[in-house]
Each structure stands twice: as structure tokens, then as C-alpha cells.
Scaffold this motif. Structure first.
Motif, mmCIF file in Angstrom:
data_model
loop_
_atom_site.group_PDB
_atom_site.id
_atom_site.type_symbol
_atom_site.label_atom_id
_atom_site.label_comp_id
_atom_site.label_asym_id
_atom_site.label_seq_id
_atom_site.Cartn_x
_atom_site.Cartn_y
_atom_site.Cartn_z
ATOM 1 N N ASP A 37 -16.101 3.598 30.900
ATOM 2 C CA ASP A 37 -17.122 3.072 30.002
ATOM 3 C C ASP A 37 -18.234 4.112 29.824
ATOM 4 O O ASP A 37 -18.647 4.743 30.804
ATOM 5 N N PRO A 38 -18.729 4.311 28.600
ATOM 6 C CA PRO A 38 -19.792 5.291 28.380
ATOM 7 C C PRO A 38 -21.037 5.061 29.242
ATOM 8 O O PRO A 38 -21.643 6.032 29.708
ATOM 9 N N ALA A 39 -21.407 3.808 29.481
ATOM 10 C CA ALA A 39 -22.592 3.536 30.312
ATOM 11 C C ALA A 39 -22.352 3.965 31.756
ATOM 12 O O ALA A 39 -23.251 4.497 32.412
ATOM 13 N N VAL A 40 -21.151 3.766 32.243
ATOM 14 C CA VAL A 40 -20.815 4.175 33.615
ATOM 15 C C VAL A 40 -20.756 5.699 33.691
ATOM 16 O O VAL A 40 -21.274 6.313 34.632
ATOM 17 N N GLN A 41 -20.144 6.323 32.706
ATOM 18 C CA GLN A 41 -20.030 7.781 32.684
ATOM 19 C C GLN A 41 -21.389 8.467 32.537
ATOM 20 O O GLN A 41 -21.574 9.580 33.012
ATOM 21 N N ALA A 42 -22.345 7.787 31.893
ATOM 22 C CA ALA A 42 -23.664 8.373 31.648
ATOM 23 C C ALA A 42 -24.584 8.310 32.866
ATOM 24 O O ALA A 42 -25.671 8.886 32.838
ATOM 25 N N LEU A 43 -24.163 7.635 33.929
ATOM 26 C CA LEU A 43 -25.002 7.547 35.127
ATOM 27 C C LEU A 43 -25.248 8.940 35.701
ATOM 28 O O LEU A 43 -24.328 9.753 35.788
ATOM 29 N N GLU A 44 -26.472 9.178 36.066
ATOM 30 C CA GLU A 44 -26.829 10.454 36.695
ATOM 31 C C GLU A 44 -26.208 10.527 38.085
ATOM 32 O O GLU A 44 -26.018 9.506 38.737
ATOM 33 N N ALA A 45 -25.923 11.712 38.534
ATOM 34 C CA ALA A 45 -25.351 11.893 39.870
ATOM 35 C C ALA A 45 -26.296 11.376 40.948
ATOM 36 O O ALA A 45 -25.853 10.935 42.002
ATOM 37 N N GLU A 46 -27.593 11.411 40.674
ATOM 38 C CA GLU A 46 -28.590 10.971 41.657
ATOM 39 C C GLU A 46 -28.853 9.475 41.589
ATOM 40 O O GLU A 46 -29.693 8.965 42.333
ATOM 41 N N ALA A 47 -28.177 8.737 40.709
ATOM 42 C CA ALA A 47 -28.413 7.296 40.574
ATOM 43 C C ALA A 47 -28.139 6.601 41.899
ATOM 44 O O ALA A 47 -27.170 6.924 42.594
ATOM 45 N N ASN A 48 -29.003 5.636 42.237
ATOM 46 C CA ASN A 48 -28.809 4.928 43.500
ATOM 47 C C ASN A 48 -27.692 3.888 43.369
ATOM 48 O O ASN A 48 -27.231 3.583 42.264
ATOM 49 N N ASN A 49 -27.264 3.359 44.490
ATOM 50 C CA ASN A 49 -26.148 2.412 44.513
ATOM 51 C C ASN A 49 -26.440 1.141 43.733
ATOM 52 O O ASN A 49 -25.538 0.569 43.124
ATOM 53 N N ALA A 54 -25.118 -2.351 39.171
ATOM 54 C CA ALA A 54 -25.533 -3.127 37.999
ATOM 55 C C ALA A 54 -24.851 -2.621 36.735
ATOM 56 O O ALA A 54 -24.369 -3.415 35.918
ATOM 57 N N THR A 55 -24.779 -1.312 36.580
ATOM 58 C CA THR A 55 -24.147 -0.728 35.390
ATOM 59 C C THR A 55 -22.653 -1.025 35.364
ATOM 60 O O THR A 55 -22.099 -1.408 34.329
ATOM 61 N N PHE A 56 -21.996 -0.877 36.518
ATOM 62 C CA PHE A 56 -20.559 -1.131 36.586
ATOM 63 C C PHE A 56 -20.251 -2.606 36.332
ATOM 64 O O PHE A 56 -19.338 -2.935 35.578
ATOM 65 N N ALA A 57 -21.022 -3.505 36.945
ATOM 66 C CA ALA A 57 -20.786 -4.945 36.770
ATOM 67 C C ALA A 57 -20.958 -5.352 35.311
ATOM 68 O O ALA A 57 -20.157 -6.139 34.782
ATOM 69 N N ALA A 58 -21.987 -4.829 34.658
ATOM 70 C CA ALA A 58 -22.204 -5.171 33.251
ATOM 71 C C ALA A 58 -21.056 -4.647 32.384
ATOM 72 O O ALA A 58 -20.576 -5.353 31.491
ATOM 73 N N ALA A 59 -20.617 -3.424 32.643
ATOM 74 C CA ALA A 59 -19.505 -2.857 31.870
ATOM 75 C C ALA A 59 -18.222 -3.659 32.093
ATOM 76 O O ALA A 59 -17.470 -3.916 31.143
ATOM 77 N N LEU A 60 -17.985 -4.061 33.322
ATOM 78 C CA LEU A 60 -16.802 -4.868 33.624
ATOM 79 C C LEU A 60 -16.910 -6.239 32.973
ATOM 80 O O LEU A 60 -15.942 -6.735 32.382
ATOM 81 N N ALA A 61 -18.062 -6.860 33.060
ATOM 82 C CA ALA A 61 -18.253 -8.189 32.471
ATOM 83 C C ALA A 61 -18.040 -8.161 30.961
ATOM 84 O O ALA A 61 -17.435 -9.084 30.394
ATOM 85 N N ARG A 62 -18.511 -7.108 30.289
ATOM 86 C CA ARG A 62 -18.326 -7.013 28.833
ATOM 87 C C ARG A 62 -16.848 -6.961 28.459
ATOM 88 O O ARG A 62 -16.460 -7.388 27.379
ATOM 89 N N ARG A 63 -16.022 -6.448 29.348
ATOM 90 C CA ARG A 63 -14.580 -6.400 29.087
ATOM 91 C C ARG A 63 -13.861 -7.673 29.540
ATOM 92 O O ARG A 63 -12.860 -8.050 28.953
ATOM 93 N N ALA A 64 -14.345 -8.293 30.602
ATOM 94 C CA ALA A 64 -13.595 -9.376 31.247
ATOM 95 C C ALA A 64 -13.933 -10.777 30.751
ATOM 96 O O ALA A 64 -13.072 -11.654 30.765
#
Length: 151
Positions: A37-49, A54-64
């Protein structure tokens, strides 16, 4: 034991607060698409867990999420499932937490199972030989009043 969901049909999940989500089965294809997902791929390497989760869950929810019940606008009118609505729903902490616990974590737990350490090739360490020498004697941590030098 791994329980395989053989039905490709969406299942209903109760998230509490009167919210039910109808979700596609959590498959490899869905997880791979979410990781891309573009939002997941756009996460900075320094992004915290927390940001990553939150980004991964939202991207997954939009698909599921294919349908929902108990979700309405500020006036209480039922709203249709949309990407913006999904993001707004997951911005509510209890819903986000329930979605992660009941849906996302199932996939993550299976993924984490393969990351464990393999068993020792020679079995347990019960017969292992110690490599450190035993301590000779203990040393007092603090001198007592009788042996302490006088100033």
C-alpha cells in the motif's frame, strides 16, 4: 494447531460499541497487498511502532472491510463503507484496538511463529559443560566498623 478458514466468504466480527464489521478472510494476498500500500510504503524508516501499526491497520481495513453495522455520521444516520469512513472509524481507539486484536493480530501471530529460534541441534543444554570458573570466595560489599581503617 493452525485453523484454516476454507471459506472465501467474508465473516462478521463484533468490535464492541454496537459495531460489526464484515471482513474478507485474512489471506496472504491481502497481507501482501497491504504491505505494498502506498501509505505503508511512504512510512519513514524512523517511524515509531505505533505509527506503523496505525498505518498498516488502516491500509488493511480499507482492503478487508466489505460491510459494517453500527457506524453512522454525527447525526446518527447510517453511512456507507468508504475509505474515509474506515479511516475515521479506526481513529477511535477502542475500535482500532478491537480490530487489531480480533483481525490483524491473527495474521501477525502466524507470521511471528516463523521468527522463533530453532531448537538446539544437540537437544537441551542439560549435559553442557560450564566454561566459566567458579567464584573462589565472596568479598564483603562494605567494610565493617571493626576492620575499616581509621582516619
Amino acid at each position: 494447531m493452525i485453523r484454516i478458514q476454507l471459506s472465501p466468504e467474508p465473516q462478521w466480527f463484533e468490535l464492541g460499541h454496537g459495531v460489526r464489521l464484515q471482513l474478507l478472510p485474512l489471506t496472504t494476498a491481502l497481507m501482501v497487498a497491504t504491505r505494498s500500500d502506498p501509505a505503508v510504503q511512504a512510512l519513514e524508516a524512523e517511524a515509531n511502532n505505533d505509527s506503523r501499526a496505525a498505518t498498516f491497520a488502516a491500509a488493511l481495513a480499507r482492503r478487508a472491510i466489505v460491510n459494517w453495522e453500527g457506524v453512522g455520521d454525527a447525526d446518527g444516520a447510517v453511512i456507507a463503507v468508504t475509505p474515509e469512513g474506515i479511516d475515521a472509524l479506526l481513529s477511535l481507539w477502542p475500535i482500532f484496538e478491537a480490530f487489531n486484536l480480533h483481525y490483524v493480530s491473527r495474521g501477525m501471530l502466524l507470521d511471528a511463529e516463523k521468527n522463533g529460534s530453532p531448537p538446539s541441534p544437540t537437544g537441551t543444554s542439560a549435559g553442557a559443560i560450564a566454561t566459566a570458573r567458579p567464584a573462589r570466595r565472596t568479598t564483603p560489599a562494605e567494610p565493617n566498623a571493626k576492620t575499616a581503617p581509621r582516619a
